[in-house]
Write an enzyme that holds these catalytic residues in place. Structure first.
Site, PDB file in Angstrom:
ATOM      1  N   GLY A 105      53.528  40.132 -43.654  1.00  0.00           N
ATOM      2  CA  GLY A 105      54.059  38.786 -43.470  1.00  0.00           C
ATOM      3  C   GLY A 105      55.549  38.765 -43.727  1.00  0.00           C
ATOM      4  N   ASP A 106      56.162  37.613 -43.477  1.00  0.00           N
ATOM      5  CA  ASP A 106      57.604  37.411 -43.700  1.00  0.00           C
ATOM      6  C   ASP A 106      58.470  38.342 -42.852  1.00  0.00           C
ATOM      7  OD1 ASP A 106      56.843  35.617 -45.759  1.00  0.00           O
ATOM      8  OD2 ASP A 106      56.645  37.311 -47.122  1.00  0.00           O
TER       9      ASP A 106
ATOM     10  N   GLY B 176      59.723  37.638 -39.939  1.00  0.00           N
ATOM     11  CA  GLY B 176      60.707  36.898 -39.134  1.00  0.00           C
ATOM     12  C   GLY B 176      60.082  36.337 -37.857  1.00  0.00           C
ATOM     13  N   LYS B 177      58.790  36.086 -37.912  1.00  0.00           N
ATOM     14  CA  LYS B 177      58.092  35.577 -36.711  1.00  0.00           C
ATOM     15  C   LYS B 177      58.644  34.233 -36.265  1.00  0.00           C
ATOM     16  CE  LYS B 177      54.232  35.941 -38.921  1.00  0.00           C
ATOM     17  NZ  LYS B 177      54.635  36.703 -40.103  1.00  0.00           N
TER      18      LYS B 177
ATOM     19  N   GLY C 299      55.431  30.454 -44.111  1.00  0.00           N
ATOM     20  CA  GLY C 299      56.736  29.800 -44.229  1.00  0.00           C
ATOM     21  C   GLY C 299      57.632  30.412 -43.171  1.00  0.00           C
ATOM     22  N   HIS C 300      57.779  29.716 -42.054  1.00  0.00           N
ATOM     23  CA  HIS C 300      58.567  30.259 -40.951  1.00  0.00           C
ATOM     24  C   HIS C 300      59.958  29.620 -40.953  1.00  0.00           C
ATOM     25  CE1 HIS C 300      54.620  31.510 -38.748  1.00  0.00           C
ATOM     26  NE2 HIS C 300      54.890  32.235 -39.802  1.00  0.00           N
TER      27      HIS C 300
ATOM     28  N   GLN D 145      51.358  35.112 -41.263  1.00  0.00           N
ATOM     29  CA  GLN D 145      51.147  36.274 -42.151  1.00  0.00           C
ATOM     30  C   GLN D 145      51.313  37.562 -41.335  1.00  0.00           C
ATOM     31  OE1 GLN D 145      48.403  33.655 -42.459  1.00  0.00           O
ATOM     32  NE2 GLN D 145      49.995  32.726 -43.666  1.00  0.00           N
TER      33      GLN D 145
ATOM     34  N   THR E  30      56.563  29.946 -51.602  1.00  0.00           N
ATOM     35  CA  THR E  30      56.394  29.852 -53.057  1.00  0.00           C
ATOM     36  C   THR E  30      57.672  30.165 -53.830  1.00  0.00           C
ATOM     37  OG1 THR E  30      55.725  32.156 -53.106  1.00  0.00           O
ATOM     38  CG2 THR E  30      53.957  30.545 -52.924  1.00  0.00           C
TER      39      THR E  30
ATOM     40  N   VAL F 180      70.094  40.679 -35.973  1.00  0.00           N
ATOM     41  CA  VAL F 180      71.187  41.144 -36.839  1.00  0.00           C
ATOM     42  C   VAL F 180      71.725  40.034 -37.743  1.00  0.00           C
ATOM     43  CG1 VAL F 180      71.897  43.067 -35.357  1.00  0.00           C
ATOM     44  CG2 VAL F 180      72.828  40.781 -34.921  1.00  0.00           C
TER      45      VAL F 180
HETATM   46  P1  IMP Z   1      46.711  33.201 -49.576  1.00  0.00           P
HETATM   47  O1  IMP Z   1      46.895  33.351 -48.098  1.00  0.00           O
HETATM   48  O2  IMP Z   1      47.501  32.078 -50.143  1.00  0.00           O
HETATM   49  O3  IMP Z   1      45.269  33.162 -49.954  1.00  0.00           O
HETATM   50  O4  IMP Z   1      47.315  34.530 -50.264  1.00  0.00           O
HETATM   51  C1  IMP Z   1      46.721  35.818 -50.111  1.00  0.00           C
HETATM   52  C2  IMP Z   1      47.794  36.900 -50.040  1.00  0.00           C
HETATM   53  O5  IMP Z   1      48.537  36.740 -48.830  1.00  0.00           O
HETATM   54  C3  IMP Z   1      48.827  36.828 -51.160  1.00  0.00           C
HETATM   55  O6  IMP Z   1      49.255  38.148 -51.440  1.00  0.00           O
HETATM   56  C4  IMP Z   1      49.989  36.062 -50.551  1.00  0.00           C
HETATM   57  O7  IMP Z   1      51.214  36.360 -51.149  1.00  0.00           O
HETATM   58  C5  IMP Z   1      49.926  36.591 -49.122  1.00  0.00           C
HETATM   59  N1  IMP Z   1      50.460  35.655 -48.138  1.00  0.00           N
HETATM   60  C6  IMP Z   1      49.865  34.563 -47.634  1.00  0.00           C
HETATM   61  N2  IMP Z   1      50.640  33.967 -46.726  1.00  0.00           N
HETATM   62  C7  IMP Z   1      51.748  34.707 -46.616  1.00  0.00           C
HETATM   63  C8  IMP Z   1      52.912  34.634 -45.797  1.00  0.00           C
HETATM   64  O8  IMP Z   1      53.074  33.756 -44.948  1.00  0.00           O
HETATM   65  N3  IMP Z   1      53.835  35.610 -45.990  1.00  0.00           N
HETATM   66  C9  IMP Z   1      53.657  36.624 -46.866  1.00  0.00           C
HETATM   67  N4  IMP Z   1      52.584  36.738 -47.640  1.00  0.00           N
HETATM   68  C10 IMP Z   1      51.633  35.798 -47.525  1.00  0.00           C
END
Ligand code: IMP
Length: 431
Positions: free
Chosen positions: A12-13, A15-16, A40-41, A226, A303, A416
């Site tokens: 996840g994260d 840069g989608k 969180g996009h 994700q 978060t 970039v």
């Molecule tokens: P949950 O999706 O809140 O149940 O979290 C489960 C796992 O997925 C945890 O390790 C979170 O940090 C991770 N996670 C959930 N959503 C994201 C995201 O959008 N980006 C990165 N990690 C995520």
């Protein structure tokens, strides 16, 4: 060629949001098909930052229609807040730009309460969830007790379903977790306050809308949330989210047949990050890890937690290419690596004295692997102002050529910097 899926190939994260925003200018529809407000996009346009959790990242293009399809778990309070914020900043002037399927599962405050209570009870063994109620909401869906978006507009059905599901939830909360029970009247009151605000987005069958769009030759982008390694079935289980995050999930979550899909774009950062617990073979516990964290501003968009950082993992990337059927790679945040003497990349793992090139699927084995890192020469030039792939410093191109050789896929997009204009894409998307 009119259906393209964008998926994260890491944790996840990647840069989608930025990639979807960039391509949305060419798309007629953008569809979110799984996950919820755990995503969180982040999109930066003319220096202004917008963070979206539920609304598809196409929303900043007024002509692009956005759909939240059946596979999503929709926190009605977060969604209403996001809609208000978008309207305040001049977006979403026309409500018909955004459609929410009646069959989406709804997240209510008790899902968050349960998620957080469970994490607290797990102590050191916690998953490190976002606390947004994602796990409890998908469990409820699988348990055939979910409150659907359409239900919130029908008083009788809503009350009946809530009564049935809350019996169980309150038992768990009170007797198992020692928490306060949930008052049904409070939930109904909260929904009634939001109902009028949410009603304009209500759509009986978003799968039909997508089907008709594709039949009419419209361009549809499917926005994954994700990343591959957080997939419920193919990720680093149990340290995963509760939905399927891979490309196949776009078909399931939105109700589109697999033969409709033309391309799958896999997004990877130029290095790797992870938030929450779980194995991360290339994690750096040194100054280089700190540097990536600071320079990449690696804090969770949902978060605010610090993201763990490490070198790009090609074992994991090859795995992601395989299980998603990725046809094109996009590499984000290449600029963060500028200024390093050397850049590391993981080409294989060592497990019990043996070198392996495939990712072990068991958590027990993955926790034991050691990364085999190849160091490549770095580059000093900053990349933020580059507008053509050809102008990238030679060593950054060598880095990408190396990834191409190791994965068998060229990198067609490079980012970039955070801005929309700091995106270099070599090919037309819908062709
Ligand atoms: P949950 O999706 O809140 O149940 O979290 C489960 C796992 O997925 C945890 O390790 C979170 O940090 C991770 N996670 C959930 N959503 C994201 C995201 O959008 N980006 C990165 N990690 C995520």
């Amino acid at each position: 060629m009119s259906a393209v899926i964008v998926v994260g190939s890491q944790w996840g994260d990647e840069g989608k949001g930025k990639v979807i925003d960039f391509f949305s200018a060419q798309a007629d529809f953008v569809v979110r098909y799984q996950g919820g407000a755990n995503a969180g996009h982040t999109i930066v346009v003319d220096g202004k930052k917008t963070v979206l959790h539920l609304v598809p990242s196409g929303i900043l293009h007024p002509k692009t229609k956005c759909i939240i399809a059946n596979g999503v778990v929709l926190d009605v309070n977060s969604f209403a807040e996001e809609v208000r914020a978008l309207k305040l900043t001049g977006y979403l002037k026309d409500s018909t730009q955004l459609m929410v399927s009646d069959a989406v599962s709804v997240i209510l405050p008790y899902h968050r309460q349960l998620d957080q209570a469970r994490e607290k009870a797990l102590g050191a063994d916690k998953i490190g969830t976002t606390g947004r109620g994602i796990g409890p909401a998908y469990e409820e869906r699988a348990g055939r007790k979910a409150i659907l978006f359409g239900d919130i507009f029908d008083d009788e059905r809503l009350k009946e379903k809530l009564q049935s599901t809350l019996q169980e939830k309150n038992f768990l909360l009170e007797k198992f977790y020692g928490e306060k029970p949930i008052e049904i009247d409070e939930i109904i009151r909260n929904i009634k306050v939001l109902r009028e605000e949410l009603k304009p987005f209500r759509t009986a069958d978003t799968s039909l809308v997508i089907h008709q769009a594709l039949k009419a030759g419209k361009k549809v982008l499917f926005e994954g949330a994700q990343g591959t390694l957080l997939d419920l079935f193919h990720g680093t289980y149990p340290f995963v989210t509760s939905s399927s995050t891979i490309a196949g999930s776009a078909c399931i979550g939105s109700g589109v047949g697999p033969c409709e899909i033309d391309k799958v774009i896999g997004i990877t950062k130029a290095y790797a990050t992870r938030v929450g617990e779980g194995p991360f073979p290339t994690e750096l516990f040194n100054q280089t890890g700190d540097l990536l964290q600071h320079k990449g501003n690696e804090f969770g968009a949902t978060t605010g937690r610090k993201r763990r950082c490490g070198w790009l993992d090609l074992v994991a990337l090859r795995y992601a290419i395989r299980i998603n059927g990725i046809t094109h790679l996009a590499m984000m945040k290449l600029d963060v690596l500028s200024g390093m003497d050397e850049v590391g990349v993981c080409v294989a793992y060592e497990l019990n004295g043996e070198v392996i090139r495939e990712m072990p699927t068991s958590y027990a084995l993955l926790s034991k692997v050691k990364p085999v890192i190849k160091m490549l020469s770095g580059w000093t030039d900053e990349l933020e102002k580059i507008t053509d792939i050809k102008d990238l410093p030679m060593n950054s191109r060598r880095y990408m050529d190396f990834i191409n050789a190791e994965t068998g896929l060229p990198i067609d997009m490079i980012s970039v910097g955070p801005g929309r204009e700091q995106t270099l894409w070599a090919k037309p998307l819908f062709s």
